[in-house]
Design a protein around this motif. Structure first.
Motif, PDB file in Angstrom:
ATOM      1  N   ARG A 187       0.789  -1.186   0.119  1.00 26.65           N
ATOM      2  CA  ARG A 187      -0.053  -0.049   0.024  1.00 26.65           C
ATOM      3  C   ARG A 187       0.923   1.215  -0.058  1.00 26.65           C
ATOM      4  O   ARG A 187       1.973   1.237   0.559  1.00 26.65           O
ATOM      5  CB  ARG A 187      -0.954  -0.068   1.337  1.00 26.65           C
ATOM      6  CG  ARG A 187      -1.851  -1.111   1.430  1.00 26.65           C
ATOM      7  CD  ARG A 187      -2.683  -0.914   2.661  1.00 26.65           C
ATOM      8  NE  ARG A 187      -2.033  -0.812   3.677  1.00 26.65           N
ATOM      9  CZ  ARG A 187      -1.659  -1.693   4.518  1.00 26.65           C
ATOM     10  NH1 ARG A 187      -2.126  -2.914   4.257  1.00 26.65           N
ATOM     11  NH2 ARG A 187      -1.298  -1.134   5.944  1.00 26.65           N
ATOM     12  N   ILE A 188       0.229   2.135  -0.631  1.00 20.46           N
ATOM     13  CA  ILE A 188       1.066   3.504  -0.290  1.00 20.46           C
ATOM     14  C   ILE A 188       0.318   4.587   0.389  1.00 20.46           C
ATOM     15  O   ILE A 188      -1.074   4.722   0.395  1.00 20.46           O
ATOM     16  CB  ILE A 188       0.942   4.319  -1.854  1.00 20.46           C
ATOM     17  CG1 ILE A 188       1.801   3.507  -2.948  1.00 20.46           C
ATOM     18  CG2 ILE A 188       1.739   5.675  -1.765  1.00 20.46           C
ATOM     19  CD1 ILE A 188       1.548   4.094  -4.321  1.00 20.46           C
ATOM     20  N   GLU A 189       0.991   4.651   1.627  1.00 22.44           N
ATOM     21  CA  GLU A 189       0.402   5.360   2.637  1.00 22.44           C
ATOM     22  C   GLU A 189       0.826   7.076   2.833  1.00 22.44           C
ATOM     23  O   GLU A 189       1.680   7.235   2.253  1.00 22.44           O
ATOM     24  CB  GLU A 189       0.875   4.781   3.904  1.00 22.44           C
ATOM     25  CG  GLU A 189       0.332   3.254   4.152  1.00 22.44           C
ATOM     26  CD  GLU A 189      -1.033   3.052   4.357  1.00 22.44           C
ATOM     27  OE1 GLU A 189      -1.984   4.000   4.755  1.00 22.44           O
ATOM     28  OE2 GLU A 189      -1.508   1.978   4.658  1.00 22.44           O
ATOM     29  N   PRO A 190       0.042   7.898   3.375  1.00 27.29           N
ATOM     30  CA  PRO A 190       0.327   9.392   3.558  1.00 27.29           C
ATOM     31  C   PRO A 190       1.663   9.148   4.248  1.00 27.29           C
ATOM     32  O   PRO A 190       2.085   8.076   5.336  1.00 27.29           O
ATOM     33  CB  PRO A 190      -0.636   9.726   4.388  1.00 27.29           C
ATOM     34  CG  PRO A 190      -1.798   8.850   4.268  1.00 27.29           C
ATOM     35  CD  PRO A 190      -1.303   7.462   4.180  1.00 27.29           C
ATOM     36  N   LYS A 191       2.578  10.166   4.129  1.00 25.60           N
ATOM     37  CA  LYS A 191       3.875   9.862   4.851  1.00 25.60           C
ATOM     38  C   LYS A 191       3.803   9.902   6.299  1.00 25.60           C
ATOM     39  O   LYS A 191       4.554   9.014   6.874  1.00 25.60           O
ATOM     40  CB  LYS A 191       4.724  11.198   4.311  1.00 25.60           C
ATOM     41  CG  LYS A 191       5.147  11.397   2.946  1.00 25.60           C
ATOM     42  CD  LYS A 191       5.812  12.328   2.395  1.00 25.60           C
ATOM     43  CE  LYS A 191       6.351  12.493   1.274  1.00 25.60           C
ATOM     44  NZ  LYS A 191       7.000  13.751   0.745  1.00 25.60           N
ATOM     45  N   ASP A 192       2.934  10.732   6.875  1.00 23.58           N
ATOM     46  CA  ASP A 192       2.958  10.435   8.523  1.00 23.58           C
ATOM     47  C   ASP A 192       2.603   9.101   8.746  1.00 23.58           C
ATOM     48  O   ASP A 192       3.017   8.496   9.777  1.00 23.58           O
ATOM     49  CB  ASP A 192       2.194  11.731   8.941  1.00 23.58           C
ATOM     50  CG  ASP A 192       0.727  11.608   8.431  1.00 23.58           C
ATOM     51  OD1 ASP A 192       0.505  11.103   7.431  1.00 23.58           O
ATOM     52  OD2 ASP A 192      -0.074  12.418   9.127  1.00 23.58           O
ATOM     53  N   ALA A 193       1.421   8.530   8.124  1.00 25.07           N
ATOM     54  CA  ALA A 193       1.131   7.276   8.611  1.00 25.07           C
ATOM     55  C   ALA A 193       2.280   6.134   8.284  1.00 25.07           C
ATOM     56  O   ALA A 193       2.354   5.258   8.962  1.00 25.07           O
ATOM     57  CB  ALA A 193      -0.266   6.718   7.538  1.00 25.07           C
ATOM     58  N   ALA A 194       3.013   6.109   7.128  1.00 26.87           N
ATOM     59  CA  ALA A 194       4.117   5.333   6.996  1.00 26.87           C
ATOM     60  C   ALA A 194       5.116   5.360   7.939  1.00 26.87           C
ATOM     61  O   ALA A 194       5.694   4.460   8.500  1.00 26.87           O
ATOM     62  CB  ALA A 194       4.744   5.675   5.617  1.00 26.87           C
ATOM     63  N   ALA A 195       5.306   6.839   8.896  1.00 28.22           N
ATOM     64  CA  ALA A 195       6.140   6.852   9.542  1.00 28.22           C
ATOM     65  C   ALA A 195       5.508   6.267  11.053  1.00 28.22           C
ATOM     66  O   ALA A 195       6.533   5.692  11.570  1.00 28.22           O
ATOM     67  CB  ALA A 195       6.278   8.394   9.885  1.00 28.22           C
ATOM     68  N   ASP A 196       4.398   6.164  11.187  1.00 27.52           N
ATOM     69  CA  ASP A 196       3.801   5.736  12.235  1.00 27.52           C
ATOM     70  C   ASP A 196       3.928   4.130  12.100  1.00 27.52           C
ATOM     71  O   ASP A 196       4.297   3.183  12.910  1.00 27.52           O
ATOM     72  CB  ASP A 196       2.203   5.743  12.039  1.00 27.52           C
ATOM     73  CG  ASP A 196       1.865   7.223  12.431  1.00 27.52           C
ATOM     74  OD1 ASP A 196       2.583   7.929  13.060  1.00 27.52           O
ATOM     75  OD2 ASP A 196       0.730   7.530  12.336  1.00 27.52           O
TER      76      ASP A 196
END
Length: 250
Positions: A187-196
């Protein structure tokens, strides 16, 4: 969003009648805009832009895009439909504008067609977001991108990211976290969600750098960004740790 209307109006006025559709992607469709988020727009055309249209599009974007509290950076990608449908890798982009290119473009260069691996991510986000600004739903114009090509595109961008680590630390760290998350989850997540996602999988000593980058992304303009000496010293060890995880998945 007046700025978005300006972008769409510029694209329509310059690219008509060859324009097939324009689509919002990036943060706006993945999870919401943060203070420094780009306005990411994809335009699909019937044929390649001529020099006059490239110049008109560039001059208009230089006026619309910015890096202030009231003017967001604009990223505009133009693709010719026949270059991406049927899908093949690497895809060819026809025109690309972003704030990181401003000085180079103002010095006299016009965005030119060329291989653009990152289009695999752009098209995937446009299809998933399904947010037409003009034209039909994106699935009528674009083919889905195979997961293997998302992986190839994500990895292809790593050398350039590392070259920009010192000057664009926040964005590089968050993008590397998203590469890791994309390879692991598909999945391609928002950058902050990927950081989470990444923070929860990192050893404790490598978390503070990414946590700070995530805080800056959610709360600060680029001009407000600050890094302590302690955190700066931890950046490269953090990157090396993330690259180990990426290499294990590639």
């Amino acid at each position: 969003m007046d700025q978005l209307k300006q972008v769409v109006g510029l694209v329509r006025s310059v690219l008509a009648p060859e324009l097939l559709g324009t689509y919002l992607h990036g943060s706006a469709v993945l999870g919401g805009l943060n203070p420094a988020s780009d306005l990411d727009v994809l335009a699909v055309t019937r044929k390649s832009l001529d020099g006059r249209k490239r110049r008109a599009l560039l001059e208009g974007l230089l006026k619309i895009s910015g890096l202030t509290a009231t003017v967001r950076p604009v990223e505009l990608t133009v693709v010719v439909q026949s270059e991406v449908r049927p899908w093949r890798f690497p895809p060819v982009g026809d025109f690309l504008f972003g704030e990181w290119l401003r000085e180079e473009l103002r010095a006299g260069g016009l965005p030119q067609p060329g291989p653009m691996p990152d289009l695999a991510l752009v098209l995937t986000m446009a299809l998933a977001g399904d947010h037409p600004l003009t034209g039909p739903p994106p699935a009528r114009l674009l083919d889905p991108v195979p997961h293997a090509d998302l992986v190839r595109a994500s990895i292809a961008g790593i050398p350039e990211l590392l070259d920009n680590l010192a000057d664009d630390t926040r964005n590089v760290l968050l993008t590397l976290a998203r590469v890791w998350a994309t390879l692991a989850t598909g999945r391609i997540e928002p950058k902050d969600a990927a950081a989470d996602w990444a923070v929860s999988r990192l050893p404790p000593e490598h978390r503070p750098v990414l946590e700070h980058a995530r805080y800056l992304y959610r709360n600060c303009l680029y001009a407000e960004e600050t890094w302590s000496h302690e955190l700066t010293a931890q950046v490269r060890p953090h990157v090396d740790e993330v690259l180990i995880h990426i290499n294990e998945l590639r």
